[in-house]
Design a protein around this motif. Structure first.
Motif, PDB file in Angstrom:
ATOM      1  N   VAL A 236      36.704  46.733  30.672  1.00 33.37           N
ATOM      2  CA  VAL A 236      38.144  46.577  30.520  1.00 33.37           C
ATOM      3  C   VAL A 236      38.379  45.580  29.403  1.00 33.37           C
ATOM      4  O   VAL A 236      37.805  44.500  29.388  1.00 33.37           O
ATOM      5  CB  VAL A 236      38.787  46.068  31.819  1.00 33.37           C
TER       6      VAL A 236
ATOM      7  N   GLY B 287      47.904  55.930  28.494  1.00 29.78           N
ATOM      8  CA  GLY B 287      46.876  56.400  27.564  1.00 29.78           C
ATOM      9  C   GLY B 287      46.528  57.865  27.744  1.00 29.78           C
ATOM     10  O   GLY B 287      45.580  58.365  27.143  1.00 29.78           O
TER      11      GLY B 287
ATOM     12  N   ALA C 106      42.375  55.669  27.661  1.00 22.70           N
ATOM     13  CA  ALA C 106      42.927  55.373  28.994  1.00 22.70           C
ATOM     14  C   ALA C 106      41.961  54.568  29.858  1.00 22.70           C
ATOM     15  O   ALA C 106      42.372  53.639  30.541  1.00 22.70           O
ATOM     16  CB  ALA C 106      43.295  56.678  29.705  1.00 22.70           C
ATOM     17  N   HIS C 107      40.665  54.913  29.803  1.00 23.06           N
ATOM     18  CA  HIS C 107      39.734  54.262  30.718  1.00 23.06           C
ATOM     19  C   HIS C 107      39.421  52.826  30.325  1.00 23.06           C
ATOM     20  O   HIS C 107      38.735  52.120  31.050  1.00 23.06           O
ATOM     21  CB  HIS C 107      38.449  55.080  30.848  1.00 23.06           C
TER      22      HIS C 107
ATOM     23  N   ARG D  86      42.029  50.772  29.293  1.00 22.72           N
ATOM     24  CA  ARG D  86      43.264  49.995  29.386  1.00 22.72           C
ATOM     25  C   ARG D  86      43.358  49.311  30.742  1.00 22.72           C
ATOM     26  O   ARG D  86      43.047  49.919  31.766  1.00 22.72           O
ATOM     27  CB  ARG D  86      44.480  50.913  29.200  1.00 22.72           C
ATOM     28  N   ALA D  87      43.792  48.070  30.732  1.00 21.10           N
ATOM     29  CA  ALA D  87      43.950  47.324  31.980  1.00 21.10           C
ATOM     30  C   ALA D  87      45.282  47.696  32.627  1.00 21.10           C
ATOM     31  O   ALA D  87      46.120  46.857  32.934  1.00 21.10           O
ATOM     32  CB  ALA D  87      43.877  45.826  31.708  1.00 21.10           C
ATOM     33  N   VAL D  88      45.446  49.017  32.781  1.00 19.67           N
ATOM     34  CA  VAL D  88      46.684  49.580  33.283  1.00 19.67           C
ATOM     35  C   VAL D  88      46.287  50.578  34.364  1.00 19.67           C
ATOM     36  O   VAL D  88      45.360  51.348  34.164  1.00 19.67           O
ATOM     37  CB  VAL D  88      47.401  50.335  32.135  1.00 19.67           C
ATOM     38  N   ASN D  89      46.932  50.529  35.515  1.00 28.34           N
ATOM     39  CA  ASN D  89      46.616  51.515  36.539  1.00 28.34           C
ATOM     40  C   ASN D  89      47.870  52.252  36.966  1.00 28.34           C
ATOM     41  O   ASN D  89      48.966  51.711  36.951  1.00 28.34           O
ATOM     42  CB  ASN D  89      45.944  50.865  37.748  1.00 28.34           C
ATOM     43  N   THR D  90      47.668  53.516  37.320  1.00 28.27           N
ATOM     44  CA  THR D  90      48.783  54.399  37.609  1.00 28.27           C
ATOM     45  C   THR D  90      48.801  54.808  39.076  1.00 28.27           C
ATOM     46  O   THR D  90      47.756  55.070  39.653  1.00 28.27           O
ATOM     47  CB  THR D  90      48.673  55.673  36.739  1.00 28.27           C
TER      48      THR D  90
ATOM     49  N   ASN E  37      42.474  46.637  41.371  1.00 26.65           N
ATOM     50  CA  ASN E  37      41.846  46.354  40.085  1.00 26.65           C
ATOM     51  C   ASN E  37      42.498  45.179  39.358  1.00 26.65           C
ATOM     52  O   ASN E  37      42.077  44.812  38.271  1.00 26.65           O
ATOM     53  CB  ASN E  37      41.910  47.593  39.185  1.00 26.65           C
TER      54      ASN E  37
ATOM     55  N   PRO F 107      45.324  45.008  37.699  1.00 27.75           N
ATOM     56  CA  PRO F 107      45.658  45.408  36.327  1.00 27.75           C
ATOM     57  C   PRO F 107      46.755  44.530  35.743  1.00 27.75           C
ATOM     58  O   PRO F 107      47.443  43.818  36.492  1.00 27.75           O
ATOM     59  CB  PRO F 107      46.162  46.841  36.493  1.00 27.75           C
TER      60      PRO F 107
END
Lengths: 371, 301
Positions: A6, A70, A91-92, A94-98, A169, A171
């Protein structure tokens, strides 16, 4: 934690941007042979903010969310998360979760494995992973289902697991794509509050996509109202509801009475229902709006004397909604007006169709909007 | 005295016979009876002319185990192992070929997909013998491909890529590829791509993304494919017969020989039984695997 799995904020920009802050500039996405789904969007979202993208289906809000995650690449513009340019970050990384609308829980994994998936992919060792997954299950009260498969859960439980899978995680940003739309009203209301508490407690940036204006009002710090790929208005909940910038925002967010007006000078304007006194400076505005709950209704015999914007009328329709009743009133000067009255009196005190009434539109409650 | 309930039960029994009867008739006549006859033949003694005669004996089974008039030989085990190995490798080859092919097809526009799938299937509509003859033409010692292989030093001079184990592998993989493609395609077409996105969102990429999100979803199709390819490849007769030669003999050819050249019917019947046993073991193992791994879905079997 596996280094590099990350991306941490790096470079000179990290000093100025807080963890979880998002900056979108000129974001445009055009799907082949079609009008832009997202059209030159500029938006700043603060760290730790609960921001809602509100709009009808097809307005581009989900596309915008997918670009932040992403999954889609903007055709134009740049996305900066926590001070880091996202152009070349897949996308994998990015410190972003959906939290997906369909939850997208892995059917071949149980609840615990689903929640631990992100940590496992990042190389977090098992003891540490278990500790964090357990803590998250405890927080969201899903511990009892830890060993169940996704298919054996109810809608509300799935929703919680999907949320836990993102939050565990830690995020920088959590993206929520209409996560409550599949739930029944009571559960939805419960989870709205729970989601909000969770966000305040963890202090992460939440970007929440919904087409439900009520949900947007309940949950958000700020709302961005979208239509046709463009942001119509961005602002705190109160501002967007009370002072909608244009007709679209006024109509999408709650009920409203909107008229075309002709300025007459001296704070007066001609509207289809009669001459209105408006507190705000009219300027070039040609549309006026008032929310139904801002309208006073009187028995015609009790109508206030010598005040502005009092119109006689007849109740044509009364829709009882429990806490309040919605009236459609035909005004003497022609035209209809929608008014909302709380049922704080005995039921027999409410008005019935055919009754003669008077309505008052206080000048400071009339808002000027763009077409 | 017939009540309504009895009448209902009678008419239900009648419907059951009408619907399942023809299938049952078929299975009994063409599967169960011949299998029973075959089972019986295995326990007879061989006559000089290859036909089964009394007394009953287990000679044919000791023959299967490798005991003959010249003492014990491991040839049968070699043939059995070779059959298992060839079937296993051919199945693996079809898997490796089918995955990219299937995902190429499912990522094309929806209108194009049936046509592309058809291209993969149509060859299997022509006769297997004809197609195997085509491979004989392609791989024989005088074919350009063999020349290239000779020049590159992959095979010794004056030999072709055929006959031999390699040619059998090619033939089997080619023949059974459609039976891997079709069930895999069925699984891949209804793939939930949101799960793939969820995987990417949760930091998976490349091979880990594939094995954690795509592979589990295609597993039921894959298991069906393995059964549809592995079992017929194990017992195949045409391919090893035409492309194999003596050193690449498989179980199918060995059995066929007992009913033609040798002939030795009881021995052939015993070999057939052994093959059936292996096939059943394979089916049971895969059925279990499917139930365990495929969750509630199960393979199309």
């Amino acid at each position: 934690m596996m280094p590099g799995a990350v991306m941490m904020p790096a470079g000179p920009e990290k000093v100025t941007a807080a963890r979880g802050a998002i900056s979108l500039s000129h974001i445009t996405r055009i799907f082949a042979g079609s009008i832009p789904a997202v059209d030159h969007i500029d938006l700043e979202i603060q760290a730790g903010e609960f921001f809602t993208l509100l709009g009808p289906s097809g307005c581009g809000k989900t596309t915008l969310l997918r670009m932040i995650a992403g999954f889609e690449t903007p055709d134009e513009g740049r996305i900066v998360i926590s001070g880091r340019e996202m152009q070349d970050v897949p996308a994998h990384q990015r410190a972003v979760n959906t939290v997906f609308q369909s939850y997208a829980l892995f059917p071949h994994l149980n609840v615990e494995q689903n929640i631990g998936f992100g940590l496992r992919m990042r190389g977090v060792r098992k003891p540490e992973r278990k500790k964090r997954v357990d803590a998250m299950m405890e927080l969201l009260q899903i511990g009892p289902f830890a060993a169940r498969n996704a298919g054996q859960l109810s809608g509300g439980q799935r929703q919680r697991v999907a949320l836990a899978r993102a939050l565990v995680n830690e995020p920088e940003v959590v993206l929520l794509d209409e996560p409550l739309s599949a739930l029944d009203a009571k559960l939805r209301a419960e989870l709205q509050i729970e989601l909000l508490r969770m966000q305040k407690r963890l202090g992460m940036t939440f970007i929440f996509v919904t087409h439900d204006q009520h949900e947007a009002l309940v949950m958000s710090d700020r709302i961005g109202v979208m239509s046709n790929g463009r942001l119509q208005q961005v602002g705190p909940v109160l501002d967007v509801y009370e002072k909608p910038r244009n007709v679209f925002v006024a109509e999408f967010l709650g009920l409203s009475n909107i008229w075309a007006i002709e300025p007459l000078g001296g704070g007066m304007a001609a509207a289809p229902i009669g001459v209105l006194k408006i507190a705000a400076v009219i300027g070039v505005a040609r549309m006026a709006m008032i929310r139904p709950e801002k309208i006073w209704i009187y028995n015609d015999t009790h109508a206030p004397q010598g005040r502005e914007n009092v119109f006689p009328g007849t109740v044509r329709e009364a829709i009882y909604m429990g806490a309040s009743t919605q009236y459609r009133i035909e005004l003497g000067g022609g035209g209809f007006i929608l008014a909302l009255d709380t049922n704080n009196q005995a039921a027999e005190r409410s008005w019935r169709p055919g009754e003669a009434v008077a309505v008052e539109l206080k000048p400071e409650n009339i808002m000027l909007v763009e077409a | 005295m017939g009540t309504a309930a009895q009448g209902e039960a009678r008419s239900r029994a009648w419907r059951l016979w009408i619907t399942s009867g023809p299938g049952l008739f078929w299975i009994v006549l063409f599967l169960l009876i011949p299998s029973g006859v075959m089972l019986g033949i295995a326990f007879f003694t061989n006559s000089d002319f290859g036909s089964p005669v009394l007394p009953l004996s287990l000679d044919s089974f000791s023959q299967v185990a490798g005991y003959g008039i010249l003492g014990w030989s491991g040839a049968n085990f070699t043939v059995l192992l070779r059959s298992l190995l060839q079937a296993g490798v051919a199945t693996s080859v079809t898997i490796l070929l089918a995955y990219p092919l299937v995902f190429f097809i499912v990522t094309r526009p929806a209108s194009l997909r049936p046509v592309l799938l058809l291209f993969a299937i149509v060859p299997s509509w022509t006769n297997q013998v004809v197609r195997t003859y085509a491979w004989m033409e392609l791989l024989n010692p005088f074919a350009p491909v063999s020349h290239v292989a000779q020049v590159l030093g992959i095979i010794p001079p004056h030999l072709g890529l055929m006959p031999g184990n390699f040619a059998v592998l090619v033939g089997l993989s080619y023949n059974y590829l459609p039976y891997m493609v079709v069930p895999l395609y069925a699984a891949a077409e209804k793939l939930d791509w949101t799960l793939v996105e969820a995987g990417r969102d949760l930091y998976a990429s490349g091979a880990r993304l594939f094995f954690n999100t795509v592979f589990p979803q295609t597993l039921p199709g894959l298991l069906s494919g393995i059964i549809l390819v592995g079992i017929p490849a194990f017992g195949d007769y045409v391919v090893p017969q035409l492309l194999g030669g003596d050193k690449a003999m498989m179980l199918g050819s060995l059995i066929a020989d007992q009913f033609t050249f040798s002939p030795d019917w009881p021995y052939g019947a015993a070999l057939t039984l052994i093959m059936l046993v292996f096939t059943c073991i394979g089916l049971i193992v895969f059925r279990r695997l499917t139930q365990r791994l495929g969750g509630g879905e199960g393979a199309m079997l």
